[in-house]
Design a protein around this motif. Structure first.
Motif, PDB file in Angstrom:
ATOM      1  N   ALA A 211      15.988 -23.263  -0.916  1.00  0.00           N
ATOM      2  CA  ALA A 211      16.542 -22.854   0.640  1.00  0.00           C
ATOM      3  C   ALA A 211      17.845 -21.666   0.532  1.00  0.00           C
ATOM      4  O   ALA A 211      18.791 -22.843   1.043  1.00  0.00           O
ATOM      5  N   PRO A 212      17.629 -20.986   1.342  1.00  0.00           N
ATOM      6  CA  PRO A 212      16.670 -20.269   0.798  1.00  0.00           C
ATOM      7  C   PRO A 212      15.332 -19.952  -0.588  1.00  0.00           C
ATOM      8  O   PRO A 212      16.438 -19.539  -1.121  1.00  0.00           O
ATOM      9  N   GLY A 213      14.040 -19.739  -0.625  1.00  0.00           N
ATOM     10  CA  GLY A 213      14.059 -19.345  -1.982  1.00  0.00           C
ATOM     11  C   GLY A 213      13.490 -17.481  -1.839  1.00  0.00           C
ATOM     12  O   GLY A 213      14.470 -17.112  -1.091  1.00  0.00           O
ATOM     13  N   HIS A 214      13.018 -17.207  -3.359  1.00  0.00           N
ATOM     14  CA  HIS A 214      12.578 -15.780  -2.954  1.00  0.00           C
ATOM     15  C   HIS A 214      11.098 -15.123  -3.366  1.00  0.00           C
ATOM     16  O   HIS A 214      10.661 -16.406  -4.551  1.00  0.00           O
ATOM     17  N   VAL A 215      10.942 -14.237  -3.463  1.00  0.00           N
ATOM     18  CA  VAL A 215       9.353 -14.093  -4.260  1.00  0.00           C
ATOM     19  C   VAL A 215      10.036 -12.863  -4.070  1.00  0.00           C
ATOM     20  O   VAL A 215      10.100 -12.030  -3.703  1.00  0.00           O
ATOM     21  N   ILE A 216       9.618 -12.952  -5.306  1.00  0.00           N
ATOM     22  CA  ILE A 216       9.978 -11.289  -6.733  1.00  0.00           C
ATOM     23  C   ILE A 216       8.570 -10.500  -6.986  1.00  0.00           C
ATOM     24  O   ILE A 216       8.364 -11.570  -7.847  1.00  0.00           O
ATOM     25  N   ALA A 217       7.896  -9.847  -7.152  1.00  0.00           N
ATOM     26  CA  ALA A 217       6.628  -8.877  -6.877  1.00  0.00           C
ATOM     27  C   ALA A 217       6.909  -7.781  -7.318  1.00  0.00           C
ATOM     28  O   ALA A 217       7.642  -6.781  -7.840  1.00  0.00           O
ATOM     29  N   LEU A 218       5.865  -7.534  -8.851  1.00  0.00           N
ATOM     30  CA  LEU A 218       5.323  -5.892  -9.046  1.00  0.00           C
ATOM     31  C   LEU A 218       4.519  -5.901  -8.794  1.00  0.00           C
ATOM     32  O   LEU A 218       2.872  -6.378  -8.806  1.00  0.00           O
ATOM     33  N   PHE A 219       3.689  -4.220  -8.173  1.00  0.00           N
ATOM     34  CA  PHE A 219       2.476  -3.178  -8.120  1.00  0.00           C
ATOM     35  C   PHE A 219       2.639  -2.692  -8.535  1.00  0.00           C
ATOM     36  O   PHE A 219       3.612  -1.520  -8.615  1.00  0.00           O
ATOM     37  N   HIS A 220       1.223  -1.972  -8.782  1.00  0.00           N
ATOM     38  CA  HIS A 220       0.926  -0.823  -9.701  1.00  0.00           C
ATOM     39  C   HIS A 220       0.028  -0.107  -8.335  1.00  0.00           C
ATOM     40  O   HIS A 220      -1.085   0.038  -7.830  1.00  0.00           O
ATOM     41  N   LEU A 221      -0.161   1.255  -8.738  1.00  0.00           N
ATOM     42  CA  LEU A 221      -1.280   2.194  -7.850  1.00  0.00           C
ATOM     43  C   LEU A 221      -0.990   3.702  -9.548  1.00  0.00           C
ATOM     44  O   LEU A 221      -0.378   4.173  -9.501  1.00  0.00           O
ATOM     45  N   ALA A 222      -1.807   3.862  -9.573  1.00  0.00           N
ATOM     46  CA  ALA A 222      -2.517   5.043 -10.223  1.00  0.00           C
ATOM     47  C   ALA A 222      -2.355   6.277  -9.503  1.00  0.00           C
ATOM     48  O   ALA A 222      -2.053   6.201  -8.441  1.00  0.00           O
ATOM     49  N   ASP A 223      -1.713   7.256  -9.746  1.00  0.00           N
ATOM     50  CA  ASP A 223      -1.097   8.628  -9.443  1.00  0.00           C
ATOM     51  C   ASP A 223      -1.759   9.427  -8.344  1.00  0.00           C
ATOM     52  O   ASP A 223      -2.378   9.333  -8.342  1.00  0.00           O
ATOM     53  N   PRO A 224      -0.673   8.042  -7.691  1.00  0.00           N
ATOM     54  CA  PRO A 224      -1.149   8.742  -6.236  1.00  0.00           C
ATOM     55  C   PRO A 224      -1.332  10.664  -6.101  1.00  0.00           C
ATOM     56  O   PRO A 224      -1.486  11.195  -4.472  1.00  0.00           O
ATOM     57  N   GLY A 225      -0.448  11.237  -6.887  1.00  0.00           N
ATOM     58  CA  GLY A 225      -0.711  12.680  -6.605  1.00  0.00           C
ATOM     59  C   GLY A 225       1.031  13.416  -5.733  1.00  0.00           C
ATOM     60  O   GLY A 225       1.645  12.431  -5.986  1.00  0.00           O
TER      61      GLY A 225
ATOM     62  N   ALA B 230       0.809  -1.175   0.113  1.00  0.00           N
ATOM     63  CA  ALA B 230      -0.512  -0.181   0.147  1.00  0.00           C
ATOM     64  C   ALA B 230       0.364   1.560   0.092  1.00  0.00           C
ATOM     65  O   ALA B 230       2.256   1.472   0.408  1.00  0.00           O
ATOM     66  N   TYR B 231       0.074   2.453  -0.288  1.00  0.00           N
ATOM     67  CA  TYR B 231       0.740   3.732  -0.687  1.00  0.00           C
ATOM     68  C   TYR B 231       0.151   4.989   0.332  1.00  0.00           C
ATOM     69  O   TYR B 231      -0.811   4.652  -0.418  1.00  0.00           O
ATOM     70  N   ASP B 232       0.283   5.308   1.515  1.00  0.00           N
ATOM     71  CA  ASP B 232       0.059   5.636   2.169  1.00  0.00           C
ATOM     72  C   ASP B 232      -1.842   6.161   2.360  1.00  0.00           C
ATOM     73  O   ASP B 232      -3.096   6.157   2.647  1.00  0.00           O
ATOM     74  N   GLY B 233      -1.550   4.766   2.777  1.00  0.00           N
ATOM     75  CA  GLY B 233      -2.774   3.448   3.088  1.00  0.00           C
ATOM     76  C   GLY B 233      -3.229   3.078   1.943  1.00  0.00           C
ATOM     77  O   GLY B 233      -5.095   2.516   2.369  1.00  0.00           O
ATOM     78  N   ILE B 234      -3.530   3.236   0.574  1.00  0.00           N
ATOM     79  CA  ILE B 234      -4.302   3.271  -0.901  1.00  0.00           C
ATOM     80  C   ILE B 234      -3.387   1.384  -1.022  1.00  0.00           C
ATOM     81  O   ILE B 234      -2.138   1.883  -1.420  1.00  0.00           O
ATOM     82  N   GLY B 235      -4.138   0.434  -0.722  1.00  0.00           N
ATOM     83  CA  GLY B 235      -3.960  -0.896  -1.315  1.00  0.00           C
ATOM     84  C   GLY B 235      -4.048  -0.548  -3.102  1.00  0.00           C
ATOM     85  O   GLY B 235      -4.106   0.039  -3.562  1.00  0.00           O
ATOM     86  N   MET B 236      -2.238  -1.574  -3.402  1.00  0.00           N
ATOM     87  CA  MET B 236      -1.782  -1.841  -4.581  1.00  0.00           C
ATOM     88  C   MET B 236      -2.544  -2.551  -5.346  1.00  0.00           C
ATOM     89  O   MET B 236      -2.439  -3.717  -4.154  1.00  0.00           O
ATOM     90  N   THR B 237      -2.177  -2.525  -6.558  1.00  0.00           N
ATOM     91  CA  THR B 237      -2.320  -4.203  -7.105  1.00  0.00           C
ATOM     92  C   THR B 237      -1.432  -4.600  -7.561  1.00  0.00           C
ATOM     93  O   THR B 237      -0.450  -4.304  -8.144  1.00  0.00           O
ATOM     94  N   ARG B 238      -1.144  -6.049  -7.211  1.00  0.00           N
ATOM     95  CA  ARG B 238      -0.152  -7.005  -7.401  1.00  0.00           C
ATOM     96  C   ARG B 238      -0.459  -7.542  -8.742  1.00  0.00           C
ATOM     97  O   ARG B 238      -1.559  -7.668  -9.483  1.00  0.00           O
ATOM     98  N   LEU B 239       0.344  -6.765  -9.742  1.00  0.00           N
ATOM     99  CA  LEU B 239       0.296  -6.924 -10.958  1.00  0.00           C
ATOM    100  C   LEU B 239       0.839  -9.099 -11.100  1.00  0.00           C
ATOM    101  O   LEU B 239       0.617  -9.064 -12.433  1.00  0.00           O
ATOM    102  N   PHE B 240       2.622  -9.006 -10.736  1.00  0.00           N
ATOM    103  CA  PHE B 240       2.873 -10.020 -11.037  1.00  0.00           C
ATOM    104  C   PHE B 240       4.001 -10.260  -9.747  1.00  0.00           C
ATOM    105  O   PHE B 240       3.667 -10.384  -9.342  1.00  0.00           O
TER     106      PHE B 240
END
Length: 233
Positions: free
Chosen positions: A69-83, A52-62
């Motif tokens: 052992a151990p592993g990795h989680v790699i992610a991309l999130f998106h939020l339309a222009d928050p100003g 989230a950014y400034d309390g607004i949830g972001m959309t997980r795109l991928f």
């Protein structure tokens, strides 16, 4: 249109466990927020990250779950222009224990505002290596390819990202022998089609990678309203 990466805020955590991780990001109006995360996770454990950014949830795109052992989680999130604002990005592992995370909060414009994710690819499970090769078939000229390679901070001190990618940074949690080490790069696509991207750490270890296309838009950029919602003109 052509996708433009205007800048980014890098941030790396220590051992975050199952707790939320906040970090400040200063944003400029007229740009969307894209968040790239590389999290080092326990052995063979898929993650379920949210942001989230400034309390607004972001959309997980991928999200790439590169188990190891151990592993990795790699992610991309998106939020339309928050100003224009300075506020906290908050990443939540949702109860999953995370050793550490590398984050890049990116300001991007010129993309398709309603469907920004084009082609995507991820690394295999249980990959012990120093280098990587990511094959991706992009969908449009003018799009932006983002590539992240995640590794083990205990066995590497830097990661090279090969041309035509431009390396934007390297982050590591050097205080944890099983912490994350990650590098982030991008390239603007001159023409759609099959491409190969790569790089290498200076030591071997369990590794993971993500390659994604931020698809170029075909019209004017959106006008944003309350809470970063996008409206087409």
């Amino acid at each position: 249109m052509t996708v433009t990466l205007h800048g980014f805020t890098p941030y790396v955590t220590g051992w975050s466990g199952a707790f939320d991780v906040p970090f400040p990001h200063a944003h400029a109006a007229g740009r969307d927020l894209f968040l790239v995360i590389a999290a080092r996770t326990p052995s063979f454990a898929d993650g379920n990250l949210t942001a989230a950014y400034d309390g607004i949830g972001m959309t997980r795109l991928f999200q790439a779950n590169c188990q190891g052992a151990p592993g990795h989680v790699i992610a991309l999130f998106h939020l339309a222009d928050p100003g224009t604002k300075t506020a906290d990005v908050v990443v939540s592992p949702n109860g999953q224990s995370v050793r550490s995370m590398a984050n890049w909060a990116c300001q991007i414009s010129g993309h398709d505002p309603l469907d920004p994710l084009g082609a995507s690819a991820e690394g295999p499970d249980n990959a012990w290596s120093s280098g990587f090769t990511a094959a991706l078939t992009s969908e449009s000229a003018g799009s932006l390819i983002l590539v992240v390679f995640a590794h083990n901070a205990g066995t590497t001190a830097d990661i090279a990202i090969n041309a035509p990618l431009t390396k934007h940074g390297y982050l590591e949690n050097s205080g944890d022998g099983n912490g994350v080490a990650a590098a982030f790069g991008s390239v603007l696509e001159a023409a759609a089609g099959a491409k190969s991207y790569g790089g290498a750490a200076d030591g071997a270890g369990y590794a993971g990678w993500m390659a994604v296309e931020i698809r170029a838009g075909s019209g004017p950029p959106p006008v944003t309203g309350l809470a970063g919602q996008a409206y087409l003109m």
